[in-house]
Write a protein that holds these residues in place. Structure first.
Motif, PDB file in Angstrom:
ATOM      1  N   SER A   1     -10.011  -0.698   1.793  1.00 34.90           N
ATOM      2  CA  SER A   1     -11.268  -0.079   2.201  1.00 34.90           C
ATOM      3  C   SER A   1     -12.013  -0.917   3.236  1.00 34.90           C
ATOM      4  O   SER A   1     -12.702  -0.364   4.077  1.00 34.90           O
ATOM      5  CB  SER A   1     -12.156   0.241   0.989  1.00 34.90           C
ATOM      6  N   VAL A   2     -11.892  -2.251   3.216  1.00 35.77           N
ATOM      7  CA  VAL A   2     -12.638  -3.042   4.215  1.00 35.77           C
ATOM      8  C   VAL A   2     -11.919  -3.130   5.557  1.00 35.77           C
ATOM      9  O   VAL A   2     -12.530  -3.504   6.555  1.00 35.77           O
ATOM     10  CB  VAL A   2     -12.966  -4.480   3.747  1.00 35.77           C
ATOM     11  N   CYS A   3     -10.639  -2.791   5.596  1.00 33.84           N
ATOM     12  CA  CYS A   3      -9.880  -2.958   6.846  1.00 33.84           C
ATOM     13  C   CYS A   3     -10.450  -2.049   7.936  1.00 33.84           C
ATOM     14  O   CYS A   3     -10.510  -0.835   7.770  1.00 33.84           O
ATOM     15  CB  CYS A   3      -8.401  -2.646   6.625  1.00 33.84           C
ATOM     16  N   PRO A   4     -10.876  -2.632   9.067  1.00 32.25           N
ATOM     17  CA  PRO A   4     -11.537  -1.829  10.095  1.00 32.25           C
ATOM     18  C   PRO A   4     -10.576  -1.018  10.961  1.00 32.25           C
ATOM     19  O   PRO A   4     -11.016  -0.146  11.708  1.00 32.25           O
ATOM     20  CB  PRO A   4     -12.256  -2.878  10.953  1.00 32.25           C
ATOM     21  N   THR A   5      -9.291  -1.286  10.901  1.00 33.78           N
ATOM     22  CA  THR A   5      -8.371  -0.633  11.835  1.00 33.78           C
ATOM     23  C   THR A   5      -7.347   0.272  11.157  1.00 33.78           C
ATOM     24  O   THR A   5      -6.594   0.956  11.852  1.00 33.78           O
ATOM     25  CB  THR A   5      -7.575  -1.686  12.636  1.00 33.78           C
ATOM     26  N   GLY A   6      -7.316   0.268   9.823  1.00 33.78           N
ATOM     27  CA  GLY A   6      -6.290   1.041   9.129  1.00 33.78           C
ATOM     28  C   GLY A   6      -4.976   0.281   9.010  1.00 33.78           C
ATOM     29  O   GLY A   6      -3.962   0.857   8.613  1.00 33.78           O
TER      30      GLY A   6
ATOM     31  N   CYS B   1      -3.005  -4.734  12.969  1.00 30.60           N
ATOM     32  CA  CYS B   1      -3.792  -5.859  12.427  1.00 30.60           C
ATOM     33  C   CYS B   1      -4.350  -6.721  13.556  1.00 30.60           C
ATOM     34  O   CYS B   1      -3.628  -7.104  14.477  1.00 30.60           O
ATOM     35  CB  CYS B   1      -2.925  -6.708  11.503  1.00 30.60           C
ATOM     36  N   THR B   2      -5.673  -7.037  13.465  1.00 31.67           N
ATOM     37  CA  THR B   2      -6.308  -7.889  14.480  1.00 31.67           C
ATOM     38  C   THR B   2      -6.450  -9.331  13.997  1.00 31.67           C
ATOM     39  O   THR B   2      -6.882 -10.191  14.758  1.00 31.67           O
ATOM     40  CB  THR B   2      -7.717  -7.378  14.809  1.00 31.67           C
TER      41      THR B   2
ATOM     42  N   CYS C   1      -8.607 -10.181  11.566  1.00 30.22           N
ATOM     43  CA  CYS C   1     -10.044 -10.402  11.343  1.00 30.22           C
ATOM     44  C   CYS C   1     -10.313 -11.023   9.983  1.00 30.22           C
ATOM     45  O   CYS C   1     -11.392 -11.534   9.736  1.00 30.22           O
ATOM     46  CB  CYS C   1     -10.817  -9.093  11.471  1.00 30.22           C
TER      47      CYS C   1
ATOM     48  N   ALA D   1     -10.838  -9.716   7.102  1.00 26.18           N
ATOM     49  CA  ALA D   1     -11.708  -9.003   6.162  1.00 26.18           C
ATOM     50  C   ALA D   1     -10.979  -8.746   4.846  1.00 26.18           C
ATOM     51  O   ALA D   1     -11.567  -8.849   3.766  1.00 26.18           O
ATOM     52  CB  ALA D   1     -12.179  -7.679   6.764  1.00 26.18           C
TER      53      ALA D   1
END
Lengths: 309, 179
Positions: free
Chosen positions: B68-73, B91-92, B94, B96
């Motif tokens: 749920s916290v992953c900003p990019t899927g 994946c960046t 980040c 999170a």
């Protein structure tokens, strides 16, 4: 007695988490500060132009995108897969505060530019940017008709930016000291206070200075109340939250939290600002400098304490 | 459609690290990193001590905070298998997901992306068990489909006290520990 031996040897995870280093608290501070400048800009506009001086409407508005870009550079430095940075903008994940943040950051730039194109912002470009002036005149022609709307958008998007910097941490139930929704408003109010303090250092007019100091006392008092609510919330919370308070109540972050964040970052400048408002001689720059340092300390203490606990 | 899970018998586990090593080899984990590990919890007062040993890894939570916290899927749950997966192309780095995981099951691969146990997807999709379950010399680890009542998993669960790690976090782990 309970002794736990974990074979998890992953770097930055064990013996305690250190995945987010100085870049994240530095960004959270700058994001909050810029949020504060944007909200103040909107308030100044909604109250009409009776406030002479160029601290908030001109210099603050010029610094906002610069400081935000610096913050975003820090965020970029934190990424471990930097070539994939564009992936933030190939998805929107409503459950992810970081996704909200990425899009909010993209939204606030145009809002900041529109605010700069309003009266009191940038009238004409000089130096080597003169070629922008014809375009700027056209933007100014449009924005002049929507001053109130831009002011409200500036307040709304600035608040969104400020709140999200706190929610980014607070959604993580895995890190109990972060797990309080108070962190959203706390980081927003701290950002508002930092914005006012920053504007105070930008050579405001007397009238503007007095208004900024008055607002900042309210922001600092609000921040203090939110911090107390945070502590009460954790003390009355689930066991993990109660235990995590140890970090700032006797544990390793006690001195930085109560000394730097609360003492030097809130109480001292609050006292100095009340002195100033009651017309006692007070050097104008001391309070804002401590407010800014306290805001930075707040982010550092929270980001590191959450990972330590 | 399946819902892969794991049962780990803490009474059988001797902490030999065979699961950890087989995971290294099977998944070619870079040096100095690990997707699974052994935890030892010792309780009581000397000489009345009691030690519990068990193998840990990503719990492939049904309510996975990392997803749920992953900003990019990049972190996602495969509906076909229930495996919490990482799409490294998204994946960046980040981190999170690492902040969100109550089990500290993730790490940053030296290549830059988030990494963790994949339930040996390349094996389990072919009907094989995970490397750790296959290797375990005391049969402490059982891999299988939680949706299949006839599976070995359910036989192991029957009649035993079953716990999950950090149930208070509300993540609904799919790794079950037999006390």
């Amino acid at each position: 007695m309970t002794e736990i031996v974990s074979g998890n040897v992953n770097p930055h995870i064990s013996p305690h988490m250190e995945i987010w280093e100085w870049q994240i608290p530095a960004y959270l501070f700058l994001g909050g500060l810029v949020a504060g400048l944007m909200v103040l800009n909107g308030i100044w506009r909604l109250q009409g132009k009776q406030l002479e001086g160029q601290s908030v409407l001109r210099l603050g508005a010029i610094f906002a995108p610069v400081l935000l870009s610096l913050g975003m550079l820090f965020l970029f430095l934190d990424l471990t897969y930097k070539v994939h940075v564009f992936r933030f903008y190939t998805a929107f994940k409503p459950a992810s505060p970081m996704s909200w943040g990425a899009w909010i950051l993209l939204l606030v730039y145009p809002v900041q530019i529109l605010a700069l194109a309003l009266p009191g912002g940038i009238d004409r470009f000089g130096w080597k940017l003169e070629f922008l002036n014809p375009l700027w005149e056209r933007i100014k022609g449009i924005t002049a008709k929507f001053e109130k709307q831009i002011a409200w958008i500036s307040i709304a998007s600035g608040s969104g930016l400020g709140i999200y910097t706190g929610i980014l941490l607070s959604v993580n139930a895995a890190r109990p000291i972060w797990n309080s929704s108070i962190l959203g408003p706390l980081f927003l109010v701290s950002g508002l206070s930092a914005g006012a303090a920053f504007a105070l250092l930008l050579n405001p007019s007397n009238k503007e200075e007095r208004k900024l100091v008055r607002l900042d006392t309210a922001f600092l008092a609000g921040e203090l109340i939110l911090l107390i609510l945070f502590v009460i919330g954790h003390l009355s919370g689930v066991q993990a939250n109660r235990e995590s308070l140890e970090l700032i109540m006797g544990g390793g972050f006690t001195a930085p939290f109560w000394g730097f964040v609360v003492g030097l970052g809130i109480l001292l400048p609050l006292w100095l600002e009340v002195r100033e408002l009651t017309h006692k001689p007070t050097p104008f720059w001391i309070a804002p400098v401590f407010v800014l340092a306290g805001g930075l300390a707040l982010r550092f203490v929270f980001v590191f304490a959450g990972q330590a606990g | 459609m399946a819902r892969y899970g794991m049962v780990i018998d803490t009474k059988r586990c001797v902490g030999c690290h065979a699961c950890v090593i087989s995971c290294f080899v099977e998944n070619q984990i870079p040096d100095g990193y690990t997707r699974s590990w052994i935890t030892e919890i010792t309780q009581g007062e000397f000489p009345k001590l009691r030690t519990e040993i068990f193998s840990e890894r990503c719990n492939h939570c049904e309510n996975a905070p990392c997803v749920s916290v992953c900003p990019t899927g990049a972190s996602w749950i495969d509906e076909e298998t229930g495996i919490v997966n990482i799409n490294t192309k998204l994946c960046t780095g980040c981190k999170a997901c690492m902040a969100a995981c109550p089990y500290d099951a993730r790490f940053v691969n030296p290549k830059g992306y988030a990494d963790k146990c994949s339930f040996c997807e390349h094996r389990t999709r072919k009907g094989l068990a995970s490397a750790c379950a296959t290797t375990c010399p005391t049969s402490a680890i059982t891999f299988g489909d939680l949706d299949n009542p006839a599976s070995e998993l359910h036989k192991k669960l029957a009649g035993r006290q079953v716990v999950t790690r950090k149930p208070e976090k509300g993540t609904k782990p799919k790794i079950f520990y037999l006390k």
